[in-house]
Design an enzyme around this catalytic site. Structure first.
Site, PDB file in Angstrom:
ATOM      1  N   ASP A  72       4.428  -0.481  -6.878  1.00 34.18           N
ATOM      2  CA  ASP A  72       3.175  -0.790  -7.590  1.00 34.18           C
ATOM      3  C   ASP A  72       2.030  -0.004  -6.966  1.00 34.18           C
ATOM      4  O   ASP A  72       0.895  -0.086  -7.447  1.00 34.18           O
ATOM      5  CB  ASP A  72       2.894  -2.297  -7.482  1.00 34.18           C
ATOM      6  CG  ASP A  72       1.675  -2.729  -8.287  1.00 34.18           C
ATOM      7  OD1 ASP A  72       1.636  -2.424  -9.506  1.00 34.18           O
ATOM      8  OD2 ASP A  72       0.754  -3.345  -7.711  1.00 34.18           O
TER       9      ASP A  72
ATOM     10  N   ARG B 268       0.860  -1.185   0.000  1.00 29.91           N
ATOM     11  CA  ARG B 268       0.000   0.000   0.000  1.00 29.91           C
ATOM     12  C   ARG B 268       0.897   1.237   0.000  1.00 29.91           C
ATOM     13  O   ARG B 268       1.921   1.280   0.696  1.00 29.91           O
ATOM     14  CB  ARG B 268      -0.916   0.039   1.230  1.00 29.91           C
ATOM     15  CG  ARG B 268      -2.116  -0.907   1.159  1.00 29.91           C
ATOM     16  CD  ARG B 268      -3.138  -0.496   0.090  1.00 29.91           C
ATOM     17  NE  ARG B 268      -4.277  -1.407   0.018  1.00 29.91           N
ATOM     18  CZ  ARG B 268      -4.373  -2.468  -0.781  1.00 29.91           C
ATOM     19  NH1 ARG B 268      -3.387  -2.774  -1.595  1.00 29.91           N
ATOM     20  NH2 ARG B 268      -5.466  -3.213  -0.792  1.00 29.91           N
TER      21      ARG B 268
ATOM     22  N   HIS C  39      -0.570  -0.284  -9.718  1.00 32.34           N
ATOM     23  CA  HIS C  39      -1.356  -1.217  -8.913  1.00 32.34           C
ATOM     24  C   HIS C  39      -1.854  -2.404  -9.770  1.00 32.34           C
ATOM     25  O   HIS C  39      -3.052  -2.678  -9.822  1.00 32.34           O
ATOM     26  CB  HIS C  39      -2.542  -0.503  -8.242  1.00 32.34           C
ATOM     27  CG  HIS C  39      -2.928  -1.152  -6.940  1.00 32.34           C
ATOM     28  ND1 HIS C  39      -3.200  -0.431  -5.807  1.00 32.34           N
ATOM     29  CD2 HIS C  39      -3.074  -2.455  -6.596  1.00 32.34           C
ATOM     30  CE1 HIS C  39      -3.508  -1.263  -4.828  1.00 32.34           C
ATOM     31  NE2 HIS C  39      -3.435  -2.492  -5.276  1.00 32.34           N
TER      32      HIS C  39
ATOM     33  N   GLU D 175      -2.412   7.475  -5.052  1.00 37.02           N
ATOM     34  CA  GLU D 175      -2.775   6.778  -6.292  1.00 37.02           C
ATOM     35  C   GLU D 175      -4.253   6.891  -6.636  1.00 37.02           C
ATOM     36  O   GLU D 175      -4.635   6.752  -7.806  1.00 37.02           O
ATOM     37  CB  GLU D 175      -2.376   5.299  -6.225  1.00 37.02           C
ATOM     38  CG  GLU D 175      -3.206   4.467  -5.246  1.00 37.02           C
ATOM     39  CD  GLU D 175      -2.850   2.989  -5.288  1.00 37.02           C
ATOM     40  OE1 GLU D 175      -1.660   2.655  -5.185  1.00 37.02           O
ATOM     41  OE2 GLU D 175      -3.779   2.167  -5.414  1.00 37.02           O
TER      42      GLU D 175
HETATM   43  P1  NAD Z   1      -1.682 -10.819   5.344  1.00 40.24           P
HETATM   44  O1  NAD Z   1      -2.668 -10.217   6.293  1.00 40.24           O
HETATM   45  O2  NAD Z   1      -1.770 -12.281   5.044  1.00 40.24           O
HETATM   46  O3  NAD Z   1      -0.201 -10.544   5.892  1.00 40.24           O
HETATM   47  C1  NAD Z   1       0.208  -9.320   6.398  1.00 40.24           C
HETATM   48  C2  NAD Z   1       1.331  -9.592   7.390  1.00 40.24           C
HETATM   49  O4  NAD Z   1       1.866  -8.331   7.805  1.00 40.24           O
HETATM   50  C3  NAD Z   1       0.845 -10.331   8.647  1.00 40.24           C
HETATM   51  O5  NAD Z   1       1.657 -11.458   8.889  1.00 40.24           O
HETATM   52  C4  NAD Z   1       1.010  -9.287   9.743  1.00 40.24           C
HETATM   53  O6  NAD Z   1       1.320  -9.843  11.005  1.00 40.24           O
HETATM   54  C5  NAD Z   1       2.167  -8.460   9.184  1.00 40.24           C
HETATM   55  N1  NAD Z   1       2.324  -7.152   9.814  1.00 40.24           N
HETATM   56  C6  NAD Z   1       1.381  -6.358  10.368  1.00 40.24           C
HETATM   57  N2  NAD Z   1       1.962  -5.241  10.872  1.00 40.24           N
HETATM   58  C7  NAD Z   1       3.295  -5.354  10.628  1.00 40.24           C
HETATM   59  C8  NAD Z   1       4.410  -4.537  10.903  1.00 40.24           C
HETATM   60  N3  NAD Z   1       4.283  -3.358  11.556  1.00 40.24           N
HETATM   61  N4  NAD Z   1       5.636  -4.961  10.515  1.00 40.24           N
HETATM   62  C9  NAD Z   1       5.792  -6.134   9.874  1.00 40.24           C
HETATM   63  N5  NAD Z   1       4.757  -6.958   9.570  1.00 40.24           N
HETATM   64  C10 NAD Z   1       3.529  -6.570   9.948  1.00 40.24           C
HETATM   65  O7  NAD Z   1      -1.767  -9.948   4.037  1.00 40.24           O
HETATM   66  P2  NAD Z   1      -1.306 -10.379   2.566  1.00 40.24           P
HETATM   67  O8  NAD Z   1      -2.418 -11.088   1.878  1.00 40.24           O
HETATM   68  O9  NAD Z   1       0.031 -11.013   2.639  1.00 40.24           O
HETATM   69  O10 NAD Z   1      -1.207  -8.954   1.861  1.00 40.24           O
HETATM   70  C11 NAD Z   1      -0.241  -7.997   2.282  1.00 40.24           C
HETATM   71  C12 NAD Z   1      -0.620  -6.650   1.699  1.00 40.24           C
HETATM   72  O11 NAD Z   1      -0.454  -6.689   0.284  1.00 40.24           O
HETATM   73  C13 NAD Z   1      -2.103  -6.310   1.888  1.00 40.24           C
HETATM   74  O12 NAD Z   1      -2.322  -5.658   3.107  1.00 40.24           O
HETATM   75  C14 NAD Z   1      -2.412  -5.402   0.737  1.00 40.24           C
HETATM   76  O13 NAD Z   1      -2.286  -4.076   1.190  1.00 40.24           O
HETATM   77  C15 NAD Z   1      -1.292  -5.694  -0.270  1.00 40.24           C
HETATM   78  N6  NAD Z   1      -1.812  -6.181  -1.558  1.00 40.24           N
HETATM   79  C16 NAD Z   1      -1.452  -5.537  -2.687  1.00 40.24           C
HETATM   80  C17 NAD Z   1      -1.904  -5.969  -3.912  1.00 40.24           C
HETATM   81  C18 NAD Z   1      -1.502  -5.301  -5.218  1.00 40.24           C
HETATM   82  O14 NAD Z   1      -2.106  -5.566  -6.264  1.00 40.24           O
HETATM   83  N7  NAD Z   1      -0.484  -4.463  -5.215  1.00 40.24           N
HETATM   84  C19 NAD Z   1      -2.775  -7.067  -3.987  1.00 40.24           C
HETATM   85  C20 NAD Z   1      -3.101  -7.736  -2.799  1.00 40.24           C
HETATM   86  C21 NAD Z   1      -2.617  -7.281  -1.578  1.00 40.24           C
END
Ligand code: NAD
Length: 330
Positions: free
Chosen positions: A258, A234, A295, A263
């Protein structure tokens, strides 16, 4: 059920229509983002489906509730764009798509790392221009390099696996360490140590008040000289102005993103015929060692199919009064 589906593009419609052949909901597509100006389009729809850059603040949610909306189905994993407390107080339930092909985002992360490291955008332009000189295109072996993965959830875990396949040493940080990640060979450490030791740092945590600008000027200063930063999570995780300052000084060696803090005003639409008004974004585009994609990390057939199927399954469960397994609460 009748569903108002916002922020839809042709690829969304194609995958939703295909999945809906089995669920039979009435999907009414709207191109624009959902915000205060467009919320009236949802009047009379019990279900509204929204995407990452839709604005679901208290005012928009109040307008939706007044128009009869009882369920918001987010077609994404992140839910930072919705005021969950306001939704709960208005009696609107919220579902998301917690997991859909983590490989899509993880593989795009690797694509950004490889493209930046081997200067692919410049190399392609040179060859098209008949310039076959290699000066300025020197990269480094990923093998043996230390890569820091911030957030080892669904996507971060796949990134760790891909990186270990390249022979990287992986450092990880996450408030909830995972045995599966350790078993892959990664070592959990503090954010400070990860930043100080990694040649590449990649963000895979959600955007929350705690993680906003987790990579700010102070954090970027901890990086090794010439490091690479990747953000496919994000935009708000990275302080863009601080990143630009670090790129200008040369302390930050490369940046692949990305996602971008502002955005919502740009991404998913064609602005190619207009003047770029965002000076921060415009400055980013001037660096030869920056790659920005709009994105698109999620944009694979498998991910779009998963998003469509999970969203429609949640709507079917809501209609039947069944438990909402993908519900998010404040
Ligand atoms: P997820 O919830 O499975 O994993 C997120 C991880 O981050 C968890 O293990 C959590 O404990 C950890 N976390 C929380 N706070 C933290 C911190 N301060 N420091 C380190 N780690 C921390 O989520 P996911 O499915 O792996 O997705 C991750 C992110 O990817 C989503 O939140 C979303 O914003 C982003 N995303 C982007 C796209 C894209 O097209 N660019 C698509 C899907 C998801």
């Amino acid at each position: 059920m009748r569903v108002a589906v916002f922020s839809t593009r042709l690829y969304d419609r194609a995958h939703l229509d295909r999945a809906n052949a089995r669920t039979g909901h009435t999907l009414v597509y709207f191109d624009p983002h959902l915000d205060a100006a467009t919320s009236q389009l949802a009047r009379g729809f019990e279900v509204v489906s929204a995407f990452v850059n839709d604005r679901l603040d208290a005012g928009v949610l109040a307008a939706l509730a007044e128009g009869g909306t009882r369920l918001v189905a987010l077609r994404c994993a992140g839910f930072n764009q919705i005021d969950l407390a306001a939704a709960a107080s208005l009696g609107i339930r919220v579902v998301r798509v917690p997991a859909y092909s983590p490989y899509a985002v993880a593989e795009h992360t690797l694509a950004l790392i490889l493209a930046l490291n081997r200067h692919l955008p410049r190399a392609v332009i040179r060859v098209r221009d008949g310039n076959f000189a290699l000066d300025g295109l020197v990269g480094f072996d990923l093998h043996g390099k230390t890569v820091g993965v911030i957030g080892t959830g669904t996507i971060g875990r796949v990134v760790v696996r891909l990186l270990t396949g390249f022979g990287c040493r992986v450092l990880a940080c996450d408030p909830f360490p995972s045995d599966a990640v350790t078993a892959l060979g990664a070592t959990y450490t503090t954010l400070e140590t990860l930043l100080a030791e990694s040649r590449i740092v990649t963000l895979h945590c959600p955007l929350t008040p705690d993680t906003h600008h987790v990579l700010n000027a102070d954090a970027l200063a901890l990086l090794r000289q010439g490091s690479m930063v990747i953000n496919t999570s994000r935009g708000g995780l990275l302080d863009t102005r601080a990143a630009i300052a670090a790129l200008k000084s040369g302390h930050l060696g490369a940046l692949g993103i990305d996602v971008y803090e502002e955005e919502a005003a740009l991404f998913f639409d064609d602005w190619s015929g207009t003047v770029m008004r965002d000076d921060v974004f415009a400055r980013l585009l001037t660096f030869p060692n920056v790659i920005v994609t709009a994105h698109q990390a999620f944009l694979t057939t498998e991910a779009l199919t998963g998003i469509a199927e999970t969203t429609l399954a949640s709507i079917t469960a809501f209609a039947a009064g069944d438990p909402l397994v993908n519900e998010v609460r404040a």
